[in-house]
Design a protein around this motif. Structure first.
Motif, PDB file in Angstrom:
ATOM      1  N   SER A 225       7.712   4.967   6.315  1.00  0.00           N
ATOM      2  CA  SER A 225       6.270   4.863   6.056  1.00  0.00           C
ATOM      3  C   SER A 225       5.539   4.088   7.141  1.00  0.00           C
ATOM      4  O   SER A 225       4.706   4.639   7.864  1.00  0.00           O
ATOM      5  CB  SER A 225       6.033   4.210   4.691  1.00  0.00           C
ATOM      6  N   ARG A 258       7.454  -4.779   1.104  1.00  0.00           N
ATOM      7  CA  ARG A 258       6.258  -4.058   0.675  1.00  0.00           C
ATOM      8  C   ARG A 258       5.008  -4.862   1.019  1.00  0.00           C
ATOM      9  O   ARG A 258       5.069  -6.084   1.156  1.00  0.00           O
ATOM     10  CB  ARG A 258       6.278  -3.814  -0.846  1.00  0.00           C
ATOM     11  N   LYS A 261      -1.373  -2.995  -0.049  1.00  0.00           N
ATOM     12  CA  LYS A 261      -2.189  -1.790   0.149  1.00  0.00           C
ATOM     13  C   LYS A 261      -2.339  -1.502   1.638  1.00  0.00           C
ATOM     14  O   LYS A 261      -2.363  -2.415   2.467  1.00  0.00           O
ATOM     15  CB  LYS A 261      -3.577  -1.989  -0.474  1.00  0.00           C
ATOM     16  N   LEU A 269      -3.525   3.556   0.025  1.00  0.00           N
ATOM     17  CA  LEU A 269      -2.183   3.818  -0.491  1.00  0.00           C
ATOM     18  C   LEU A 269      -1.606   2.505  -1.006  1.00  0.00           C
ATOM     19  O   LEU A 269      -1.604   1.489  -0.295  1.00  0.00           O
ATOM     20  CB  LEU A 269      -1.291   4.402   0.604  1.00  0.00           C
ATOM     21  N   PRO A 272       2.958   0.399  -0.157  1.00  0.00           N
ATOM     22  CA  PRO A 272       3.865   1.120   0.744  1.00  0.00           C
ATOM     23  C   PRO A 272       4.970   0.202   1.257  1.00  0.00           C
ATOM     24  O   PRO A 272       4.800  -1.020   1.336  1.00  0.00           O
ATOM     25  CB  PRO A 272       2.948   1.558   1.879  1.00  0.00           C
ATOM     26  N   SER A 298       6.654   9.206   5.895  1.00  0.00           N
ATOM     27  CA  SER A 298       6.517   8.942   4.467  1.00  0.00           C
ATOM     28  C   SER A 298       5.064   8.713   4.065  1.00  0.00           C
ATOM     29  O   SER A 298       4.691   8.927   2.910  1.00  0.00           O
ATOM     30  CB  SER A 298       7.369   7.730   4.065  1.00  0.00           C
ATOM     31  N   ILE A 299       4.237   8.282   5.022  1.00  0.00           N
ATOM     32  CA  ILE A 299       2.783   8.207   4.817  1.00  0.00           C
ATOM     33  C   ILE A 299       2.155   9.563   5.098  1.00  0.00           C
ATOM     34  O   ILE A 299       1.367  10.096   4.305  1.00  0.00           O
ATOM     35  CB  ILE A 299       2.147   7.153   5.738  1.00  0.00           C
ATOM     36  N   ARG A 302       1.892  12.687   2.745  1.00  0.00           N
ATOM     37  CA  ARG A 302       1.016  12.606   1.587  1.00  0.00           C
ATOM     38  C   ARG A 302      -0.338  13.276   1.835  1.00  0.00           C
ATOM     39  O   ARG A 302      -1.196  13.277   0.967  1.00  0.00           O
ATOM     40  CB  ARG A 302       0.829  11.135   1.184  1.00  0.00           C
ATOM     41  N   ARG A 325       4.992   6.961  -5.844  1.00  0.00           N
ATOM     42  CA  ARG A 325       5.468   5.631  -5.463  1.00  0.00           C
ATOM     43  C   ARG A 325       6.351   5.719  -4.230  1.00  0.00           C
ATOM     44  O   ARG A 325       7.098   6.680  -4.026  1.00  0.00           O
ATOM     45  CB  ARG A 325       6.260   5.014  -6.622  1.00  0.00           C
ATOM     46  N   PHE A 326       6.252   4.721  -3.386  1.00  0.00           N
ATOM     47  CA  PHE A 326       7.118   4.609  -2.224  1.00  0.00           C
ATOM     48  C   PHE A 326       8.461   4.016  -2.655  1.00  0.00           C
ATOM     49  O   PHE A 326       8.514   2.863  -3.092  1.00  0.00           O
ATOM     50  CB  PHE A 326       6.480   3.725  -1.153  1.00  0.00           C
TER      51      PHE A 326
END
Length: 416
Positions: A225, A258, A261, A269, A272, A298-299, A302, A325-326
């Motif tokens: 991501s 993580r 946002k 998102l 992430p 991974s981003i 979407r 969800r990541f």
């Protein structure tokens, strides 16, 4: 006889987490290069792609031979052939040595530049192109992905026209000009092209409430991501050691955590995953590289995305993956394929503290059976789907270790 055999090569599909960032250290451009063009002056052309682990693969022909799957990668300056044996077999001429480097203190490599190469895709012609041929074994895609992928398609392709990728339908549409339709829910985000690579402005909110606004590389060739410079690691309240990818320097290690946002334009998102490479991978000849980070597949997956270098913009339209969800690697293991038929699956890495680690699985173990399926009945894609099925999913694994067969059991678990 040889030409006939090469032209009929059938490729399987890609499934792995890849992080690759190559930069030219010295490069003499081919001033006569004609570049890519859509055949017959059509408005656009649609090409099937394979989406595996957030990466897009396209069928490529080299001097009429192929097709060979290449990875679409906005993180490389020039298209790359990773199999020098193929270069010799199809008669590529080598013009001059060049130097390339990736993230990592020992990442400099001498490669060969081949000029005047024809590189084409269905409906697209590329004549008199430059192609970098890297040494054998430097990027062993066969081992990593469970089948051969022959190269990487980079800036030379993306600079030629707007490229749209639909991750749901697995289609790529290439436009002759920037007169494509922008959907109602789509957002147009400015791009800054620096040294042939696209950057977007991103805002991030950390778990501790800290905020960061910076330009990140929009990298279609990175599967994860977000990658951030380690100096921003305080934005994650906890970060675990992890293998975070593979580049020309070898395995890339770091930590994963993580943030609260990430915001692109007005698109947000939640929570992430962020990967922080170890400091040694941001050093080149004892000099620290100025590198903020990147946004990976991974981003990107979407959104249905249009990358338009000429207009310096990217169009993002949220798709069905947008709110998912990541998830990190729920098993904690990375697998590579070996053997003549690439059906011997070896545990390449086990994340400390993960469910597989607690079950006693070690790097170097060979998977003999996975959930009652023997290894020769599986392919890499099926293995990766099984070990990422969902939190709580049971995994039964028979492994071979030093001529002993051991049975292991664990449940997939989110640790981050």
């Amino acid at each position: 006889m040889f030409k006939k055999r090469i032209k009929k090569i059938n490729m399987r599909y890609l499934a792995f987490v890849l992080f690759l960032s190559l930069t030219l250290n010295s490069f003499s451009d081919n001033k006569k290069a004609n570049g890519f063009q859509i055949a017959r002056d059509r408005h656009s052309v649609s090409i099937p792609v394979e989406i595996r682990n957030n990466l897009a693969l396209v069928p490529v022909y080299i001097n009429t031979y192929g097709p060979f799957y290449f990875i679409l990668d906005t993180g490389v300056n020039t298209s790359i052939l990773t199999e020098p044996v193929l270069a010799n077999l199809i008669g590529l001429e080598f013009d001059q040595p060049i130097h390339i480097y990736g993230l990592g203190g020992e990442g400099i490599v001498e490669a060969i530049l081949s000029k005047g190469v024809d590189i084409s895709l269905p409906g697209i012609e590329g004549t008199n192109m430059n192609l970098i041929v890297i040494p054998e074994g430097l990027l062993n895609f066969s081992e990593i992905f469970g089948f051969q992928v022959f190269g990487i398609l980079g800036y030379d392709f993306f600079k030629s026209f707007p490229v749209e990728i639909n991750y749901g339908t697995e289609r790529m549409r290439v436009y002759n000009h920037s007169n494509y339709r922008i959907g109602r829910r789509a957002r147009v985000i400015p791009l800054q092209i620096i040294n042939g690579k696209p950057y977007v402005e991103v805002s991030m909110i950390g778990q501790n409430g800290d905020t960061l606004t910076t330009n990140l590389l929009l990298d279609l060739g990175a599967s994860h991501s977000i990658y951030l410079n380690r100096k921003y690691m305080s934005m994650s309240d906890r970060a675990m050691p992890s293998l975070i990818g593979t580049g020309i320097s070898g395995n890339l290690m770091g930590k994963v955590g993580r943030i609260k946002k990430m915001i692109i334009g007005d698109l947000a998102l939640k929570e992430p995953l962020v990967f922080y490479p170890d400091g040694e991978f941001l050093v080149f000849y004892d000099q620290e590289i100025s590198w903020e980070g990147l946004i990976g597949g991974s981003i990107i997956k979407r959104f249905n995305i249009i990358v338009d270098y000429n207009s310096e913009q990217v169009v993002l339209k949220p798709n069905r993956h947008y709110y998912r969800r990541f998830n990190s690697g729920l098993s904690g293991i990375e697998v590579i394929a070996r053997g003549d038929n690439l059906n011997q699956y070896i545990i390449h890495y086990v994340r400390p503290g993960s469910a597989s680690y607690e079950a006693g699985i070690l790097a170097g173990d060979q998977i003999v059976r996975l959930n009652n399926m023997r290894h020769h009945e599986l392919n890499m894609e099926e293995i990766l789907e099984t070990i990422s099925s969902g939190e709580g999913y049971p995994i039964s694994m028979t492994i071979k270790r030093e001529n002993k067969f051991l049975r292991k059991f664990f449940r997939l678990r989110e640790d981050i």
